[in-house]
Design a protein around this motif. Structure first.
Motif, PDB file in Angstrom:
ATOM      1  N   GLY A 206      -4.351  -4.204  -9.485  1.00  0.00           N
ATOM      2  CA  GLY A 206      -3.457  -3.058  -9.513  1.00  0.00           C
ATOM      3  C   GLY A 206      -2.070  -3.491  -9.050  1.00  0.00           C
ATOM      4  O   GLY A 206      -1.916  -3.953  -7.914  1.00  0.00           O
ATOM      5  N   VAL A 207      -1.076  -3.376  -9.922  1.00  0.00           N
ATOM      6  CA  VAL A 207       0.290  -3.782  -9.592  1.00  0.00           C
ATOM      7  C   VAL A 207       1.109  -2.510  -9.353  1.00  0.00           C
ATOM      8  O   VAL A 207       1.228  -1.668 -10.249  1.00  0.00           O
ATOM      9  CB  VAL A 207       0.928  -4.610 -10.730  1.00  0.00           C
ATOM     10  CG1 VAL A 207       2.309  -5.107 -10.308  1.00  0.00           C
ATOM     11  CG2 VAL A 207       0.026  -5.779 -11.105  1.00  0.00           C
ATOM     12  N   THR A 208       1.678  -2.376  -8.165  1.00  0.00           N
ATOM     13  CA  THR A 208       2.392  -1.159  -7.796  1.00  0.00           C
ATOM     14  C   THR A 208       3.836  -1.473  -7.401  1.00  0.00           C
ATOM     15  O   THR A 208       4.170  -2.608  -7.058  1.00  0.00           O
ATOM     16  CB  THR A 208       1.708  -0.458  -6.618  1.00  0.00           C
ATOM     17  OG1 THR A 208       1.781  -1.295  -5.450  1.00  0.00           O
ATOM     18  CG2 THR A 208       0.240  -0.171  -6.922  1.00  0.00           C
ATOM     19  N   SER A 209       4.670  -0.435  -7.412  1.00  0.00           N
ATOM     20  CA  SER A 209       6.065  -0.586  -6.989  1.00  0.00           C
ATOM     21  C   SER A 209       6.259  -0.207  -5.530  1.00  0.00           C
ATOM     22  O   SER A 209       7.373  -0.246  -5.027  1.00  0.00           O
ATOM     23  CB  SER A 209       6.968   0.294  -7.866  1.00  0.00           C
ATOM     24  OG  SER A 209       6.554   1.647  -7.792  1.00  0.00           O
ATOM     25  N   ASN A 210       5.182   0.157  -4.854  1.00  0.00           N
ATOM     26  CA  ASN A 210       5.249   0.521  -3.438  1.00  0.00           C
ATOM     27  C   ASN A 210       4.046  -0.081  -2.708  1.00  0.00           C
ATOM     28  O   ASN A 210       3.076  -0.509  -3.359  1.00  0.00           O
ATOM     29  CB  ASN A 210       5.297   2.048  -3.274  1.00  0.00           C
ATOM     30  CG  ASN A 210       4.037   2.722  -3.792  1.00  0.00           C
ATOM     31  OD1 ASN A 210       2.952   2.558  -3.252  1.00  0.00           O
ATOM     32  ND2 ASN A 210       4.175   3.501  -4.870  1.00  0.00           N
ATOM     33  N   PRO A 211       4.077  -0.115  -1.380  1.00  0.00           N
ATOM     34  CA  PRO A 211       2.984  -0.763  -0.643  1.00  0.00           C
ATOM     35  C   PRO A 211       1.832   0.172  -0.302  1.00  0.00           C
ATOM     36  O   PRO A 211       0.962  -0.174   0.493  1.00  0.00           O
ATOM     37  CB  PRO A 211       3.681  -1.218   0.644  1.00  0.00           C
ATOM     38  CG  PRO A 211       4.739  -0.189   0.868  1.00  0.00           C
ATOM     39  CD  PRO A 211       5.213   0.239  -0.499  1.00  0.00           C
ATOM     40  N   PHE A 212       1.785   1.354  -0.917  1.00  0.00           N
ATOM     41  CA  PHE A 212       0.820   2.373  -0.524  1.00  0.00           C
ATOM     42  C   PHE A 212      -0.390   2.354  -1.456  1.00  0.00           C
ATOM     43  O   PHE A 212      -0.463   3.101  -2.436  1.00  0.00           O
ATOM     44  CB  PHE A 212       1.487   3.747  -0.516  1.00  0.00           C
ATOM     45  CG  PHE A 212       2.740   3.793   0.322  1.00  0.00           C
ATOM     46  CD1 PHE A 212       2.722   3.368   1.645  1.00  0.00           C
ATOM     47  CD2 PHE A 212       3.936   4.227  -0.216  1.00  0.00           C
ATOM     48  CE1 PHE A 212       3.871   3.385   2.420  1.00  0.00           C
ATOM     49  CE2 PHE A 212       5.090   4.257   0.548  1.00  0.00           C
ATOM     50  CZ  PHE A 212       5.060   3.835   1.877  1.00  0.00           C
TER      51      PHE A 212
END
Length: 265
Positions: A206-212
């Protein structure tokens, strides 16, 4: 010397002194600007958290209905893989914990965190190959964060992510080879990964733009900390049972509960 000449000389002298003073002042200003210490910008996430305070969301992901049967993995074509297991392991997709909860669920903030930008962690995420299985089966990384693919197996693997929005690559990793280091440039939930040498090997990134984000384990639970106060949409992603979303409101110094339940198809 006539009076007029004296007057003109005085005016010229005054103008000359004024010009020299301005040049001196300009030079001083330039020197001060170029020699001033340079400080790195404060990450937007730090400012955001300081202004609004943070809380957290936690929950439990359960499964309702009869757990699907999982096929045994046949590793006979590679003696190294076969010898790593006392008995044939089961496929990890569709796994249900003994207490009726789900492991390998990727839980993340889908929307609501766009108010700030976030810096990718310095620590790389690790995807290992052990016993001819990807470990972990599901993991998360941020855009721009290093992903290190290691191999603990004395056999050759061929790592092949299959993204929709990021660049696809396919690289071999023989025994004893150095870790492969990769990065993803766009958010994408999730990227399936396979091994061309061992077709049963699967992982999801899972690649996200935030650390949450978080991944459930043997207890089927998750916790996402450090969320600035506000409203969010969180999503649970599973490889077998689909996705579910939920709207939450986080308050500073408090924890909100968000439980999810998936059902057999």
């Amino acid at each position: 010397m006539s009076v007029n000449k004296i007057v003109w000389l005085i005016i010229f002298a005054v103008l000359l002194v004024t010009m020299l003073d301005r040049r001196t002042a300009l030079a001083s200003a330039i020197t001060a600007a170029t020699s001033a210490p340079s400080y790195p910008p404060v990450p937007a996430s730090a400012v955001w958290a300081e202004q609004e305070g943070t809380g957290q969301v936690s929950g439990r992901v359960s499964f309702q209905g009869n757990a699907p049967s999982r096929a045994k993995i046949v590793m006979g074509k590679d003696p190294v893989c076969l010898s790593a297991h006392g008995e044939a392991p089961l496929a990890e997709d569709g796994e249900v914990n003994g207490d009726g909860t789900l492991p390998n669920v990727f839980v993340y903030v889908k929307s609501g965190a766009e108010r700030a930008s976030f810096t990718a962690p310095d620590q790389p995420a690790i995807l290992d190959q052990r016993g001819c299985m990807y470990q972990p089966h599901v993991l998360g990384v941020m855009v721009g964060q290093e992903l290190q693919i290691t191999s603990s197996d004395p056999t050759t693997h061929n790592i092949h992510p299959l993204p929709r929005d990021n660049q696809e690559w396919n690289q071999s990793q023989p025994p004893g080879a150095a870790p492969l280091t990769k990065k993803f440039t766009r958010p994408e939930v999730t990227i399936p990964v396979k091994c061309n040498q061992h077709p049963w090997m699967k992982a999801y990134i899972g690649v996200t733009s935030n650390p949450f984000y978080s991944v459930t384990g043997t207890a089927g639970t998750f916790t996402i900390k450090g969320l600035p106060a506000g409203k969010y949409t969180i999503e649970d992603w599973t490889a077998t049972f689909g996705t579910e979303t939920q709207e939450i409101t986080v308050q500073a110094n408090q924890s909100v509960t968000a439980d999810f339940a998936f059902r057999a198809h």
